[in-house]
Design an enzyme around this catalytic site. Structure first.
Site, mmCIF file in Angstrom:
data_model
loop_
_atom_site.group_PDB
_atom_site.id
_atom_site.type_symbol
_atom_site.label_atom_id
_atom_site.label_comp_id
_atom_site.label_asym_id
_atom_site.label_seq_id
_atom_site.Cartn_x
_atom_site.Cartn_y
_atom_site.Cartn_z
ATOM 1 N N LEU A 42 0.810 -1.215 0.000
ATOM 2 C CA LEU A 42 0.000 0.000 0.000
ATOM 3 C C LEU A 42 0.842 1.264 0.000
ATOM 4 O O LEU A 42 0.410 2.299 -0.486
ATOM 5 C CB LEU A 42 -0.935 0.011 1.221
ATOM 6 C CG LEU A 42 -1.982 -1.098 1.267
ATOM 7 C CD1 LEU A 42 -2.791 -1.017 2.544
ATOM 8 C CD2 LEU A 42 -2.901 -1.004 0.059
ATOM 9 N N GLY A 43 2.003 1.212 0.592
ATOM 10 C CA GLY A 43 2.820 2.416 0.651
ATOM 11 C C GLY A 43 4.028 2.211 1.540
ATOM 12 O O GLY A 43 4.259 1.135 2.091
ATOM 13 N N ASP A 44 4.783 3.286 1.663
ATOM 14 C CA ASP A 44 6.010 3.261 2.455
ATOM 15 C C ASP A 44 5.958 4.422 3.423
ATOM 16 O O ASP A 44 5.985 5.583 3.010
ATOM 17 C CB ASP A 44 7.231 3.378 1.538
ATOM 18 C CG ASP A 44 8.528 3.154 2.296
ATOM 19 O OD1 ASP A 44 8.449 2.795 3.482
ATOM 20 O OD2 ASP A 44 9.594 3.337 1.707
ATOM 21 N N PHE A 47 8.254 4.925 9.183
ATOM 22 C CA PHE A 47 8.841 3.943 10.086
ATOM 23 C C PHE A 47 8.758 2.524 9.547
ATOM 24 O O PHE A 47 9.199 1.599 10.202
ATOM 25 C CB PHE A 47 8.155 4.010 11.451
ATOM 26 C CG PHE A 47 8.178 5.377 12.047
ATOM 27 C CD1 PHE A 47 9.349 5.907 12.563
ATOM 28 C CD2 PHE A 47 7.038 6.149 12.075
ATOM 29 C CE1 PHE A 47 9.381 7.169 13.101
ATOM 30 C CE2 PHE A 47 7.061 7.414 12.613
ATOM 31 C CZ PHE A 47 8.234 7.932 13.132
ATOM 32 N N GLY A 48 8.170 2.341 8.389
ATOM 33 C CA GLY A 48 8.087 1.007 7.836
ATOM 34 C C GLY A 48 7.152 0.960 6.643
ATOM 35 O O GLY A 48 6.502 1.943 6.287
ATOM 36 N N LYS A 65 1.137 -2.802 8.954
ATOM 37 C CA LYS A 65 2.312 -1.937 9.098
ATOM 38 C C LYS A 65 3.439 -2.782 9.686
ATOM 39 O O LYS A 65 3.326 -3.276 10.805
ATOM 40 C CB LYS A 65 1.982 -0.759 10.006
ATOM 41 C CG LYS A 65 3.154 0.183 10.246
ATOM 42 C CD LYS A 65 2.728 1.336 11.137
ATOM 43 C CE LYS A 65 3.876 2.274 11.421
ATOM 44 N NZ LYS A 65 3.489 3.381 12.309
ATOM 45 N N ASP A 157 -1.713 14.456 15.845
ATOM 46 C CA ASP A 157 -1.276 14.460 14.441
ATOM 47 C C ASP A 157 -2.484 14.411 13.510
ATOM 48 O O ASP A 157 -2.515 13.630 12.559
ATOM 49 C CB ASP A 157 -0.338 13.285 14.172
ATOM 50 C CG ASP A 157 0.489 13.491 12.908
ATOM 51 O OD1 ASP A 157 0.578 14.644 12.452
ATOM 52 O OD2 ASP A 157 1.036 12.516 12.383
#
Length: 966
Positions: A42-44, A47-48, A65, A157
């Site tokens: 799905l993505g980068d 932190f991982g 994740k 956040d």
């Protein structure tokens, strides 16, 4: 040296090192690959990586994740996020499906949201959200925040990248990686953490000052910024770098919408009260839920439309040689196949009939705009080019190609003017299967989700900006509703540190618009058609825009900005970990110091208690010995006196016998006839005298014995009293020494505690300076990279211009020469030789002119390079100045804190000494009172002493009676 000090500050002793802990919601004994199957990436994140996973048993989808954690301390950084997700069961908060720690990797499985993040949706659609959509998102976010704040959780956040969408049109609040879980309701935090553009002012201040901590009200500010972001694609101050935006947030007024007139009064009022710089007067989530902007929201239809549009099937056409007047966006509605018809005028925008939606959701429609130029209501079109609205009803010709977009002058990177977006609201789709032009190249996107970029990290929306362009007032639509709807179309430009406009753009001072200078457009046009169905209504939306090199530059700048924010977030995470470790170390030091103080005081008290016990025991033993000695002496003395008295009594009896003999002798000297009578008389007298003398003698002996015994007892009592007084004096001296030692220890402990707290404060500020310097180093590195990119872009552009100029000059020279020859031929002046001479002179003039142009271009390039170098140096110097101010502010604050700490210690010491005087006085009074009580006891004992006068007491010493004397 500084790094060595930094390691020393965070160093823990061997017995303090943390061992592996078992966490309630993290499984260590199970390989997640046995339960979940990875089906895609799905993505980068920062932190991982984030993967799309499928449960092998249930088939449920999840966003996984995967984070590499090298130590237990790193693992502990993510436990708060896992605990929050595990304990927060709310319809608008993403759910935790499992957490695993296996083979050095932490797997966090959370609910998969196919709709993706809101920022990714805005990128996909090239526009912000409509007000009805913002209302629904805001309502659901407030309910989620109200739930979180009720559980004493601060998200810290909030942004569009952390708001995920489901296909059902509901949001899921995600990314609790930097959230705080308080133990007390009124607890506040002082960690500088979060994404700069969305930070509340009180959070920004915590970068250099920890004296003003923040609470859950910081989330309310972030919510307001997020609403502006959803309305304008980008948060306020997006054109600034993170360093500047922090300064802007702290010192500027609260941000507002760029074009307030296109938004409702309720929305503007909601933002005004949510973006209150004073957290004390800023409302809570529960209070904001009562605001008219969200209180009447009852349906999520607007979000269902948004997700359907973002997830719609996309047909792409790429056309060459399009002119501005040929670009168009068509938004068409097709009635469903069932017996259901709908007027095409009601389905003309991506919002699918906002008026009807607002009626369905019981939310009042924002006040319609009067019929005014589009520049007032379409203030946020594509940042890459002008926006035009064409419609038969508007009476606007599609051939009007001369519209220019005025651009507000501000420091930003060069805007791409090659993109054009048009909205065409003229027709319903006649045939659902209608194919686009066969001459165009087509590509169809599968109906799949965008990368769930913010399931754990913001992977898409951290570096987008808002164009902020306005149409000139010459374009006046016939329907204010269409003008209001089209205002939500927007594209993105890359966020930049600020530089001059591109040299290829010229500024029209009369209209304030930008136009290309010295070159023609030879770009391709990308036409996208989206088809989707919501509530039985099929909608087709067609958008067109010109693809230019600036598109790639924008994508590159977005990527670079995301990278910069990720780097800053990694630094924030490490700073937070270091601060947590240092706080734990300080708490442990204070706890150990207090334990040591308590042990020292207890040891000192025990020492003096033992001394007192020994003294009392010795006193008791001595008194008992004195009593025993006294008893022995009394017996011995009584025995001695008895022996003496026995001897005296025997002598006294002998004397009496002698007296009796003398009496007999005297009687025998008398005549015989008188002897008998006289003997009898004399014997009676002698007997009486003997009894009297014997009684007196015995009484005197008894009195002497009592006096001797009483004297002996008095001496013994005096000795015991002296011993008691001496013992009491020693006890009181011990008590004085004990209290003096305790007072000295208290003063020493006050001093030692002050020194420890002072050293801890220095360590804390040393760590802050260390983290701040690392952050400054990273910012300078980013600024250098930015300056280098700007220099490289300028060099490339200058090289292109330099390479293009000879071609232009040759073409222009040929044209001018041909025109000159033609003019000579037409005029027919002079002979052929004269014409050749004139042509030769003209050619020489052309060479001089071209040489002058080349020199002018070279001078222009040198000036541009010099200006760019000056701009880069100015950027670096300004950044250095801001960093120096922060460092100076931190050092100044440290000095103030140390001074305040010293003053507080001196005041505490003074108060302690002031309290010491009455303590000493009370101690002396208590000791004197005990002395008086002892003297009173001795006095009463002497007065109460029995005085034996009966002979029974003497019988202890004289077992015989007076009758035994005869």
């Amino acid at each position: 040296m500084a790094f060595a000090n930094f390691r020393r500050i965070l160093r823990l002793s061997t017995f303090e090192k943390r061992k592996s802990r078992e966490y309630e919601h993290v499984r260590r004994d199970l390989d997640p690959n046995d339960v979940w199957e990875i089906v895609g990436e799905l993505g980068d994140g920062a932190f991982g990586k984030v993967y799309k996973a499928k449960n092998k048993e249930t088939g449920a989808l999840a966003a996984a994740k995967v984070i590499e954690t090298k130590s237990e301390e790193e693992l502990e950084d993510y436990i708060v996020e896992i605990e929050i997700l595990a304990t927060c069961d709310h319809p608008y908060i993403v759910k935790l499906l499992g957490a695993y720690y296996y083979d050095g990797k932490l797997w966090i499985m959370i609910e998969f949201c196919p709709g993706g993040a809101v920022d990714a949706i805005m990128l996909e659609l090239d526009r912000g959200l409509t007000e009805p959509q913002i209302q629904v998102v805001c309502r659901q976010m407030l309910e989620a925040l109200n739930f979180l704040h009720g559980k004493r959780i601060i998200h810290r956040d909030l942004k569009a990248g952390n708001v995920l969408m489901t296909l059902e049109g509901d949001i899921r609040l995600a990314d609790f990686g930097v959230s705080a879980k308080n133990l007390k309701t009124l607890q506040k935090r002082d960690s500088f953490i979060g994404t700069p553009y969305w930070m509340a002012p009180e959070v920004v201040l915590c970068e250099t000052m920890k004296d003003a901590p923040y609470d859950y009200k910081a989330d309310i500010w972030s919510l307001g910024i997020t609403l502006i972001e959803m309305a304008q694609i980008e948060p306020p101050h997006h054109e600034l770098n993170p360093m500047r935006v922090l300064l802007k947030i702290a010192k500027s007024d609260p941000p507002t919408l760029l074009t307030p007139s296109k938004w409702s009064v309720e929305f503007r009022d909601f933002l005004k009260i949510a973006l209150d710089k004073n957290p004390e007067t800023r409302p809570s989530a529960a209070q904001l839920l009562q605001h008219p902007f969200v209180s009447r929201v009852t349906s999520n239809k607007a979000l269902r439309e948004l997700v359907a549009e973002a997830k719609a099937e996309v047909m792409e056409e790429i056309e060459d040689g399009r002119e501005d007047g040929e670009e168009e966006d068509a938004v068409d509605a097709v009635p469903p196949l069932v017996n259901h018809t709908q007027d095409s005028a009601n389905v003309t925008q991506p919002s699918l009939d906002s008026n009807k939606l607002l009626q369905d959701s019981s939310t009042p429609l924002p006040p319609s705009q009067p019929q005014e130029p589009v520049s007032g209501s379409c203030s946020q079109p594509s940042g890459d080019g002008p926006l035009q609205t064409t419609s038969p009803a508007d009476g606007l010709s599609k051939n009007d190609n001369d519209l220019k977009v005025p651009v507000p002058l501000r420091k930003s990177r060069p805007l791409s003017m090659d993109a054009r977006i048009q909205m065409d609201e003229e027709k319903q789709i006649p045939d659902q299967d209608e194919n686009p032009s066969p001459a165009a190249s087509k590509s169809q996107k599968a109906n799949q989700s965008r990368p769930n970029s913010s399931a754990l990290e913001t992977l898409g929306g951290e570096a987008l900006t808002n164009g902020g362009l306005e149409l000139p007032s010459s374009v006046t639509p016939s329907h204010s509703k269409r003008a209001s709807d089209c205002s939500n179309l927007s594209t993105s430009e890359s966020m930049d540190y600020g530089t001059s406009l591109s040299a290829d753009l010229s500024l029209n001072k009369e209209t304030g618009s930008l136009s290309l200078k010295g070159s023609k457009l030879h770009n391709k046009t990308l036409k996208r058609t989206r088809r989707f169905v919501v509530d039985g209504v099929e909608v087709s939306i067609t958008t067109s825009k010109i693809i230019s090199e600036d598109e790639k530059k924008d994508e590159e700048m977005r990527f670079l900005r995301r990278q910069e924010l990720r780097e800053l977030r990694l630094l924030q995470k490490e700073e937070h970990r270091n601060q947590t470790q240092l706080s734990s170390k300080h708490e442990l030091q204070l706890e150990q110091m207090h334990k040591r103080f308590e042990q020292e005081i207890n040891a000192k008290k025990k020492f003096y208690d033992v001394e007192l016990e020994n003294l009392e025991r010795q006193q008791k033993q001595q008194v008992e010995k004195m009593e025993q000695d006294h008893s022995v002496r009394r017996k011995e003395e009584a025995k001695r006196i008895r022996l003496e008295q026995d001897r005296d009594y025997a002598k006294f009896q002998e004397q009496l016998k002698q007296m009796k003999k003398e009496v007999k002798s005297e009687v025998e000297k008398l005549p015989r006839q008188q002897r008998k009578e006289s003997m009898k008389q004399k014997m009676e007298e002698h007997s009486q005298k003997k009894q009297r003398l014997d009684r007196d003698f015995v009484a005197k002996q008894k009195e002497d014995l009592e006096l001797a015994m009483r004297k002996l007892t008095t001496e013994n009592r005096r000795e015991i009293c002296d011993k008691e007084r001496d013992c009491l004096s020693k006890k009181q001296e011990l008590l004085r020494d004990r209290e003096a030692a305790l007072w000295e220890m208290e003063e020493h402990q006050l001093q030692e505690r002050h020194q420890l707290v002072k050293q801890q404060l220095k360590d804390q500020y040393f760590l802050q300076r260390h983290d701040l310097l690392r952050k400054h180093e990273k910012e300078r590195e980013q600024m250098q990279r930015y300056n280098q990119r700007m220099m490289e872009q300028l060099k490339v552009r200058q090289q292109q211009e330099k390479a293009r100029l000879p071609k232009i000059q040759r073409s222009d020279g040929k044209t001018r020469m041909a025109m000159y020859k033609k003019s000579l031929h037409i005029n027919g002046a002079g002979s052929a030789s004269e014409q050749r001479e004139k042509i030769k002179q003209f050619s020489q003039q052309e060479e001089k002119r071209q040489k002058a142009e080349r020199l002018q271009q070279q001078q222009k390039h040198e000036n541009q390079m010099r200006d760019m170098v000056a701009q880069c140096e100015s950027n670096m110097s300004e950044l250095q100045q801001l960093q120096n101010e922060k460092c100076h502010l931190l050092v100044e604050h440290e000095t103030q804190k140390l001074k305040a700490l010293d003053e507080s210690h001196n005041q505490s010491l003074k108060e302690w000494r002031d309290k010491l005087r009455p303590r000493k006085k009370a101690l002396e009074e208590d000791l004197n009172q005990k002395k008086r009580e002892q003297e009173m006891f001795f006095k009463l004992s002497e007065e109460a002493e029995p005085r034996p006068t009966t002979p029974s007491k003497a019988s202890n010493f004289f077992p015989y009676s007076s009758g035994d004397a005869s």
